[in-house]
Design a protein around this motif. Structure first.
Motif, PDB file in Angstrom:
ATOM      1  N   LEU A   1       0.266  -7.190   9.262  1.00 36.30           N
ATOM      2  CA  LEU A   1      -0.910  -6.796  10.047  1.00 36.30           C
ATOM      3  C   LEU A   1      -1.744  -5.756   9.298  1.00 36.30           C
ATOM      4  O   LEU A   1      -2.979  -5.842   9.267  1.00 36.30           O
ATOM      5  CB  LEU A   1      -0.473  -6.247  11.410  1.00 36.30           C
ATOM      6  CG  LEU A   1       0.089  -7.261  12.405  1.00 36.30           C
ATOM      7  CD1 LEU A   1       0.617  -6.557  13.654  1.00 36.30           C
ATOM      8  CD2 LEU A   1      -0.976  -8.299  12.797  1.00 36.30           C
ATOM      9  N   LEU A   2      -1.066  -4.782   8.682  1.00 38.92           N
ATOM     10  CA  LEU A   2      -1.776  -3.775   7.888  1.00 38.92           C
ATOM     11  C   LEU A   2      -2.474  -4.410   6.689  1.00 38.92           C
ATOM     12  O   LEU A   2      -3.592  -4.011   6.328  1.00 38.92           O
ATOM     13  CB  LEU A   2      -0.802  -2.694   7.419  1.00 38.92           C
ATOM     14  CG  LEU A   2      -0.294  -1.721   8.487  1.00 38.92           C
ATOM     15  CD1 LEU A   2       0.771  -0.796   7.903  1.00 38.92           C
ATOM     16  CD2 LEU A   2      -1.450  -0.897   9.054  1.00 38.92           C
ATOM     17  N   LEU A   3      -1.829  -5.407   6.085  1.00 36.62           N
ATOM     18  CA  LEU A   3      -2.449  -6.115   4.959  1.00 36.62           C
ATOM     19  C   LEU A   3      -3.710  -6.849   5.414  1.00 36.62           C
ATOM     20  O   LEU A   3      -4.732  -6.826   4.724  1.00 36.62           O
ATOM     21  CB  LEU A   3      -1.454  -7.097   4.345  1.00 36.62           C
ATOM     22  CG  LEU A   3      -1.990  -7.976   3.209  1.00 36.62           C
ATOM     23  CD1 LEU A   3      -2.423  -7.119   2.020  1.00 36.62           C
ATOM     24  CD2 LEU A   3      -0.940  -9.000   2.775  1.00 36.62           C
ATOM     25  N   ALA A   4      -3.644  -7.483   6.588  1.00 44.16           N
ATOM     26  CA  ALA A   4      -4.813  -8.194   7.117  1.00 44.16           C
ATOM     27  C   ALA A   4      -5.961  -7.226   7.391  1.00 44.16           C
ATOM     28  O   ALA A   4      -7.123  -7.501   7.042  1.00 44.16           O
ATOM     29  CB  ALA A   4      -4.424  -8.942   8.395  1.00 44.16           C
ATOM     30  N   ILE A   5      -5.647  -6.075   7.995  1.00 39.29           N
ATOM     31  CA  ILE A   5      -6.669  -5.060   8.272  1.00 39.29           C
ATOM     32  C   ILE A   5      -7.271  -4.533   6.976  1.00 39.29           C
ATOM     33  O   ILE A   5      -8.495  -4.380   6.851  1.00 39.29           O
ATOM     34  CB  ILE A   5      -6.070  -3.899   9.096  1.00 39.29           C
ATOM     35  CG1 ILE A   5      -5.671  -4.391  10.495  1.00 39.29           C
ATOM     36  CG2 ILE A   5      -7.053  -2.738   9.205  1.00 39.29           C
ATOM     37  CD1 ILE A   5      -4.824  -3.405  11.279  1.00 39.29           C
ATOM     38  N   THR A   6      -6.412  -4.269   5.992  1.00 39.25           N
ATOM     39  CA  THR A   6      -6.869  -3.763   4.686  1.00 39.25           C
ATOM     40  C   THR A   6      -7.756  -4.784   3.990  1.00 39.25           C
ATOM     41  O   THR A   6      -8.770  -4.434   3.372  1.00 39.25           O
ATOM     42  CB  THR A   6      -5.661  -3.427   3.783  1.00 39.25           C
ATOM     43  OG1 THR A   6      -4.792  -2.533   4.469  1.00 39.25           O
ATOM     44  CG2 THR A   6      -6.119  -2.791   2.485  1.00 39.25           C
ATOM     45  N   THR A   7      -7.390  -6.064   4.098  1.00 38.55           N
ATOM     46  CA  THR A   7      -8.180  -7.122   3.463  1.00 38.55           C
ATOM     47  C   THR A   7      -9.579  -7.190   4.065  1.00 38.55           C
ATOM     48  O   THR A   7     -10.585  -7.277   3.338  1.00 38.55           O
ATOM     49  CB  THR A   7      -7.471  -8.484   3.629  1.00 38.55           C
ATOM     50  OG1 THR A   7      -6.179  -8.423   3.029  1.00 38.55           O
ATOM     51  CG2 THR A   7      -8.271  -9.595   2.973  1.00 38.55           C
TER      52      THR A   7
ATOM     53  N   LEU B   1     -16.321  -3.465   2.039  1.00 39.66           N
ATOM     54  CA  LEU B   1     -16.715  -2.415   1.097  1.00 39.66           C
ATOM     55  C   LEU B   1     -17.665  -2.943   0.026  1.00 39.66           C
ATOM     56  O   LEU B   1     -17.507  -4.061  -0.469  1.00 39.66           O
ATOM     57  CB  LEU B   1     -15.470  -1.827   0.412  1.00 39.66           C
ATOM     58  CG  LEU B   1     -14.598  -0.888   1.239  1.00 39.66           C
ATOM     59  CD1 LEU B   1     -13.400  -0.446   0.430  1.00 39.66           C
ATOM     60  CD2 LEU B   1     -15.399   0.325   1.700  1.00 39.66           C
ATOM     61  N   GLY B   2     -18.617  -2.108  -0.326  1.00 43.54           N
ATOM     62  CA  GLY B   2     -19.541  -2.459  -1.398  1.00 43.54           C
ATOM     63  C   GLY B   2     -20.955  -2.035  -1.069  1.00 43.54           C
ATOM     64  O   GLY B   2     -21.245  -1.578   0.048  1.00 43.54           O
ATOM     65  N   SER B   3     -21.832  -2.195  -2.048  1.00 46.53           N
ATOM     66  CA  SER B   3     -23.228  -1.804  -1.831  1.00 46.53           C
ATOM     67  C   SER B   3     -23.903  -2.684  -0.778  1.00 46.53           C
ATOM     68  O   SER B   3     -24.847  -2.258  -0.111  1.00 46.53           O
ATOM     69  CB  SER B   3     -24.000  -1.892  -3.152  1.00 46.53           C
ATOM     70  OG  SER B   3     -23.898  -3.193  -3.710  1.00 46.53           O
TER      71      SER B   3
ATOM     72  N   ILE C   1     -10.886   2.571  -2.838  1.00 48.48           N
ATOM     73  CA  ILE C   1     -11.264   3.958  -3.154  1.00 48.48           C
ATOM     74  C   ILE C   1     -11.930   4.028  -4.516  1.00 48.48           C
ATOM     75  O   ILE C   1     -12.959   4.701  -4.696  1.00 48.48           O
ATOM     76  CB  ILE C   1     -10.017   4.866  -3.109  1.00 48.48           C
ATOM     77  CG1 ILE C   1      -9.461   4.939  -1.686  1.00 48.48           C
ATOM     78  CG2 ILE C   1     -10.362   6.273  -3.615  1.00 48.48           C
ATOM     79  CD1 ILE C   1      -8.125   5.637  -1.580  1.00 48.48           C
ATOM     80  N   ALA C   2     -11.365   3.326  -5.497  1.00 52.57           N
ATOM     81  CA  ALA C   2     -11.903   3.358  -6.865  1.00 52.57           C
ATOM     82  C   ALA C   2     -13.322   2.810  -6.936  1.00 52.57           C
ATOM     83  O   ALA C   2     -14.135   3.249  -7.745  1.00 52.57           O
ATOM     84  CB  ALA C   2     -10.990   2.557  -7.798  1.00 52.57           C
ATOM     85  N   ARG C   3     -13.640   1.857  -6.053  1.00 51.81           N
ATOM     86  CA  ARG C   3     -14.965   1.237  -6.072  1.00 51.81           C
ATOM     87  C   ARG C   3     -16.021   2.047  -5.344  1.00 51.81           C
ATOM     88  O   ARG C   3     -17.217   1.886  -5.614  1.00 51.81           O
ATOM     89  CB  ARG C   3     -14.902  -0.169  -5.443  1.00 51.81           C
ATOM     90  CG  ARG C   3     -14.275  -1.211  -6.334  1.00 51.81           C
ATOM     91  CD  ARG C   3     -14.502  -2.597  -5.791  1.00 51.81           C
ATOM     92  NE  ARG C   3     -13.757  -2.874  -4.573  1.00 51.81           N
ATOM     93  CZ  ARG C   3     -14.285  -3.369  -3.470  1.00 51.81           C
ATOM     94  NH1 ARG C   3     -15.573  -3.611  -3.391  1.00 51.81           N
ATOM     95  NH2 ARG C   3     -13.532  -3.613  -2.417  1.00 51.81           N
TER      96      ARG C   3
END
Length: 336
Positions: free
Chosen positions: A14-20, A26-28, A302-304
């Motif tokens: 579930l955490l992986l799905a949320i993170t995905t 994320l992004g411009s 975070i890196a992006r």
């Protein structure tokens, strides 16, 4: 313990799905959850489809495959070396793969991801595997004294890692400016420029070797008990150690060929998994794989974004987490 495994695995999925989903946003070019869902089902605009399917999704898939590969390699290495601090990025395996790819770049045999040809796409993993195998063979031979000592294996691995890192730096300093920048970002661990082509090369090998590790999970459990007891229980320790080392070397080399030298990922996730589900490998390996996927996706996110528009290599962000954790393990180690 089975209930703990089910709960830990379901929660981690579930955490992986949320993170995905979070990483897809994320992004411009920001997209809402409903826009992402609509795009995934073919209802997004041309721009949204391009952003999701051509840019963000292949990067996430590569991160998932790489996370699974490094975590499995870490589980195997920590078992066969009987050392909780073993990691393919620490004991020289990733460095061997990295040196081989740096030599390929130095020779002019390849360029970076956006311009790489079909031949070099297959050549990089192959070259990385050769480099990692040579490094692992050197570590193994240096560790032999009647039998292979797990303690010497770790120490020699750390020494070989330092030596290979010096060679990598030497060749980087003799590169052209363009090749140097490419090699520097790559050796720092980067998911930049990931594509479906790389995923379809890495994923089958990773899944096959994870299956092998799961098949050998009982052997790994017995090897954790010590060489003498494992031998008494009918395990051919040296033969099994060599076999499992080859599995760990190949799976980490393939991951390194597309994501660069990412250290500590194979160290952190198996430790967290063992705390959640115990030491049995058929439970540790899948939970560690999902945890590793979550870590690399969060680190890449975070890196992006933190220093945007500058993008940091994901390997640096994982090291920011990994180094303190490594020190913590050293301080709390029973051998210390």
């Amino acid at each position: 313990m089975k209930n703990r495994f089910r709960i830990a695995f379901i929660v981690s999925i579930l955490l992986l799905a949320i993170t995905t989903v979070f990483c897809l946003q994320l992004g411009s070019y920001h997209m809402s959850f409903t826009e992402i869902l609509g795009t995934l089902f073919g209802q997004g605009s041309y721009m949204q489809q391009t952003v999701i399917f051509d840019l963000r999704l292949p990067r996430i898939l590569i991160a998932i495959a790489v996370g699974m590969a490094f975590s499995t390699a870490g589980c195997i290495l920590q078992s066969v070396t009987k050392n909780a601090l073993a990691d393919p990025g620490i004991i020289g395996i990733n460095a061997g793969a990295s040196l081989a790819v740096v030599l390929l770049i130095y020779s002019g045999g390849t360029v970076y991801y956006d311009k790489i040809g079909a031949l070099n796409m297959f050549l990089m993993p192959f070259v990385a595997i050769i480099g990692a195998m040579i490094s692992a063979a050197l570590i193994y031979v240096l560790s032999i004294k009647k039998t292979v000592s797990p303690f010497r294996l770790i120490l020699n691995g750390i020494g070989v890692n330092a030596g290979l890192s010096a060679f990598i730096t030497f060749y980087q300093l003799n590169m052209s400016q363009g090749d140097y920048n490419q090699a520097l970002v790559w050796t720092s661990g980067s998911l930049w420029g990931s594509s479906y082509s790389f995923f379809f090369i890495v994923a089958p090998v990773t899944l096959l070797l994870v299956f092998v590790a799961m098949y050998k999970s009982k052997t790994l459990d017995v090897m954790d008990l010590g060489d003498e007891l494992a031998t008494g229980l009918g395990i051919q320790v040296e033969k099994e150690r060599r076999r499992m080392l080859i599995v760990a070397v190949v799976i980490s080399a393939v991951a390194t060929s597309v994501a660069g030298n990412i250290s500590f990922l194979g160290l952190i996730s198996p430790h967290i998994a063992r705390k959640l589900v115990g030491p049995v490998h058929r439970r540790v390996i899948p939970v560690a794989a999902v945890i590793s996927m979550i870590i690399i996706l969060v680190a890449d996110g975070i890196a992006r974004t933190v220093f945007a528009p500058v993008e940091l290599p994901v390997g640096i962000m994982i090291s920011v987490i990994g180094v303190p954790y490594f020190i913590y393990l050293m301080l709390t180690s029973k051998e210390g």
